[in-house]
Design a protein around this motif. Structure first.
Motif, PDB file in Angstrom:
ATOM      1  N   GLU A  23       2.282  -7.473  -5.757  1.00  0.00           N
ATOM      2  CA  GLU A  23       3.602  -7.725  -6.334  1.00  0.00           C
ATOM      3  C   GLU A  23       4.462  -6.468  -6.290  1.00  0.00           C
ATOM      4  OE1 GLU A  23       3.245 -10.984  -9.814  1.00  0.00           O
ATOM      5  OE2 GLU A  23       1.850  -9.299 -10.061  1.00  0.00           O
ATOM      6  N   ALA A  24       3.842  -5.345  -6.577  1.00  0.00           N
ATOM      7  CA  ALA A  24       4.564  -4.072  -6.555  1.00  0.00           C
ATOM      8  C   ALA A  24       5.072  -3.770  -5.149  1.00  0.00           C
ATOM      9  CB  ALA A  24       3.659  -2.950  -7.047  1.00  0.00           C
ATOM     10  N   VAL A  25       4.218  -4.000  -4.150  1.00  0.00           N
ATOM     11  CA  VAL A  25       4.597  -3.730  -2.757  1.00  0.00           C
ATOM     12  C   VAL A  25       5.757  -4.624  -2.328  1.00  0.00           C
ATOM     13  CG1 VAL A  25       3.843  -3.907  -0.362  1.00  0.00           C
ATOM     14  CG2 VAL A  25       2.350  -2.856  -2.063  1.00  0.00           C
ATOM     15  N   LYS A  26       5.706  -5.902  -2.676  1.00  0.00           N
ATOM     16  CA  LYS A  26       6.790  -6.822  -2.321  1.00  0.00           C
ATOM     17  C   LYS A  26       8.115  -6.376  -2.941  1.00  0.00           C
ATOM     18  CE  LYS A  26       3.952 -10.986  -1.677  1.00  0.00           C
ATOM     19  NZ  LYS A  26       3.641 -12.342  -2.209  1.00  0.00           N
ATOM     20  N   LEU A  27       8.064  -5.946  -4.183  1.00  0.00           N
ATOM     21  CA  LEU A  27       9.265  -5.495  -4.883  1.00  0.00           C
ATOM     22  C   LEU A  27       9.819  -4.224  -4.247  1.00  0.00           C
ATOM     23  CD1 LEU A  27      11.126  -6.036  -7.294  1.00  0.00           C
ATOM     24  CD2 LEU A  27       9.560  -4.696  -8.719  1.00  0.00           C
ATOM     25  N   MET A  28       8.944  -3.306  -3.901  1.00  0.00           N
ATOM     26  CA  MET A  28       9.368  -2.059  -3.274  1.00  0.00           C
ATOM     27  C   MET A  28       9.955  -2.316  -1.883  1.00  0.00           C
ATOM     28  SD  MET A  28       6.114   0.239  -4.565  1.00  0.00           S
ATOM     29  CE  MET A  28       6.586   1.863  -4.002  1.00  0.00           C
ATOM     30  N   GLN A  29       9.339  -3.217  -1.130  1.00  0.00           N
ATOM     31  CA  GLN A  29       9.835  -3.534   0.205  1.00  0.00           C
ATOM     32  C   GLN A  29      11.195  -4.222   0.152  1.00  0.00           C
ATOM     33  OE1 GLN A  29       6.583  -5.906   1.742  1.00  0.00           O
ATOM     34  NE2 GLN A  29       5.656  -4.147   2.800  1.00  0.00           N
ATOM     35  N   ALA A  30      11.379  -5.094  -0.823  1.00  0.00           N
ATOM     36  CA  ALA A  30      12.626  -5.857  -0.931  1.00  0.00           C
ATOM     37  C   ALA A  30      13.828  -4.970  -1.233  1.00  0.00           C
ATOM     38  CB  ALA A  30      12.477  -6.929  -2.009  1.00  0.00           C
ATOM     39  N   TRP A  33      12.510   0.684  -2.272  1.00  0.00           N
ATOM     40  CA  TRP A  33      12.155   1.658  -3.299  1.00  0.00           C
ATOM     41  C   TRP A  33      10.842   2.334  -2.926  1.00  0.00           C
ATOM     42  CZ3 TRP A  33      13.094  -2.615  -7.428  1.00  0.00           C
ATOM     43  CH2 TRP A  33      14.445  -2.634  -7.801  1.00  0.00           C
ATOM     44  N   ARG A  34      10.711   3.586  -3.305  1.00  0.00           N
ATOM     45  CA  ARG A  34       9.470   4.318  -3.042  1.00  0.00           C
ATOM     46  C   ARG A  34       8.646   4.500  -4.311  1.00  0.00           C
ATOM     47  NH1 ARG A  34       9.884   9.319   0.855  1.00  0.00           N
ATOM     48  NH2 ARG A  34       7.655   8.834   0.816  1.00  0.00           N
ATOM     49  N   THR A  51       3.873   4.997  -7.324  1.00  0.00           N
ATOM     50  CA  THR A  51       4.611   5.375  -6.119  1.00  0.00           C
ATOM     51  C   THR A  51       3.954   4.802  -4.868  1.00  0.00           C
ATOM     52  OG1 THR A  51       3.379   7.408  -5.696  1.00  0.00           O
ATOM     53  CG2 THR A  51       5.206   7.541  -7.260  1.00  0.00           C
ATOM     54  N   ASP A  52       4.698   4.858  -3.768  1.00  0.00           N
ATOM     55  CA  ASP A  52       4.124   4.380  -2.510  1.00  0.00           C
ATOM     56  C   ASP A  52       2.910   5.203  -2.100  1.00  0.00           C
ATOM     57  OD1 ASP A  52       5.584   6.674  -1.959  1.00  0.00           O
ATOM     58  OD2 ASP A  52       6.775   5.775  -0.343  1.00  0.00           O
ATOM     59  N   HIS A  99       4.073  19.022  -8.682  1.00  0.00           N
ATOM     60  CA  HIS A  99       3.864  18.321  -7.416  1.00  0.00           C
ATOM     61  C   HIS A  99       4.406  16.891  -7.466  1.00  0.00           C
ATOM     62  CE1 HIS A  99       1.328  21.720  -6.433  1.00  0.00           C
ATOM     63  NE2 HIS A  99       0.619  21.505  -7.522  1.00  0.00           N
ATOM     64  N   LEU A 100       5.630  16.762  -7.930  1.00  0.00           N
ATOM     65  CA  LEU A 100       6.270  15.456  -8.063  1.00  0.00           C
ATOM     66  C   LEU A 100       7.178  15.156  -6.874  1.00  0.00           C
ATOM     67  CD1 LEU A 100       7.467  15.652 -11.795  1.00  0.00           C
ATOM     68  CD2 LEU A 100       5.324  14.699 -10.946  1.00  0.00           C
ATOM     69  N   LEU A 101       7.349  13.879  -6.609  1.00  0.00           N
ATOM     70  CA  LEU A 101       8.341  13.430  -5.628  1.00  0.00           C
ATOM     71  C   LEU A 101       9.389  12.547  -6.296  1.00  0.00           C
ATOM     72  CD1 LEU A 101       6.133  12.595  -2.507  1.00  0.00           C
ATOM     73  CD2 LEU A 101       7.617  14.579  -2.870  1.00  0.00           C
ATOM     74  N   GLN A 102       9.023  11.895  -7.402  1.00  0.00           N
ATOM     75  CA  GLN A 102       9.948  11.068  -8.167  1.00  0.00           C
ATOM     76  C   GLN A 102       9.646  11.210  -9.650  1.00  0.00           C
ATOM     77  OE1 GLN A 102       7.733   9.319  -6.035  1.00  0.00           O
ATOM     78  NE2 GLN A 102       9.003   8.956  -4.229  1.00  0.00           N
TER      79      GLN A 102
END
Length: 208
Positions: A23-30, A33-34, A51-52, A99-102
């Motif tokens: 579900e998380a991947v589908k939301l990020m792809q739509a 979002w990373r 995160t991705d 060591h953060l990206l977001q």
């Protein structure tokens, strides 16, 4: 000074901790979002983040079924959050140290998300590095302080307040450049006007 509020992304996705990674991947792809911010269970609860890179390193890399793994199993909670009034250079330092990206931007509640990409693409550090901006700000503050002291008096509270601002700017520049201040602008002013005494520091002003 640019702040986190100025460069953050307001379009931020959230997800329940009980949701599946699929579900998380589908939301990020739509939404391209990373990262997704994991919703709090109650007002006093901490925010989390997924995160991705979490999905790649903890799910895909081990061939796990994303439909069976839950967000809470790989999320980071509590996650480091950013105050919207934090200067961009301090956000960058926070990212480097941890060591953060977001990271979510929080002011009582979630108001946005800030990423390393935001820092690079939206800040003006290439065109105008912070130390250069500070140096110009310092020059302007010194000029203003001298004008205030000339129009009032070297003994006035307005004069003292103006030099306090100069002191803060010089200290910030010295911190940014990791150097020691040999002589402050106020000390140079005191050499010209020995009578300049801060009423709240009578024994320390211009003592040399």
């Amino acid at each position: 000074m640019l702040k986190a509020l100025d460069i953050m992304t307001k379009d931020v996705g959230t997800i329940r901790s009980s949701a599946t990674i699929a579900e998380a991947v589908k939301l990020m792809q739509a939404h391209n979002w990373r990262a997704l911010i994991v919703e709090r269970r109650h007002p006093q609860d901490a925010y989390g983040i997924i995160t991705d890179s979490d999905i790649v390193s903890q799910v895909i890399a081990y061939g796990q079924d994303p439909g069976k793994i839950r967000v809470y199993e790989i999320m980071t909670k509590p996650c480091i959050v950013v105050n919207p009034d934090l200067g961009v250079e301090y956000v960058a330092r926070l990212f480097a140290n941890h060591h953060l990206l977001q990271a979510p931007v929080i002011q009582g509640e979630l108001i946005g998300i800030i990423s390393a990409t935001d820092i690079i693409e939206k800040s003006k550090f290439v065109e105008l590095p912070r130390t250069i901006a500070l140096e110009q700000e310092l020059k302007d503050a010194i000029k203003k302080s001298r004008e205030i002291c000339a129009s009032t008096s070297p003994l006035s509270a307005e004069c003292a307040a103006a030099w306090d601002m100069v002191d803060e700017l010089q200290a910030e520049i010295a911190h940014q450049e990791a150097r020691r201040i040999e002589k402050t602008a106020f000390e140079e002013f005191c050499e010209e006007f020995p009578e300049a005494v801060r009423k709240h520091e009578l024994d320390e002003w211009c003592s040399g």
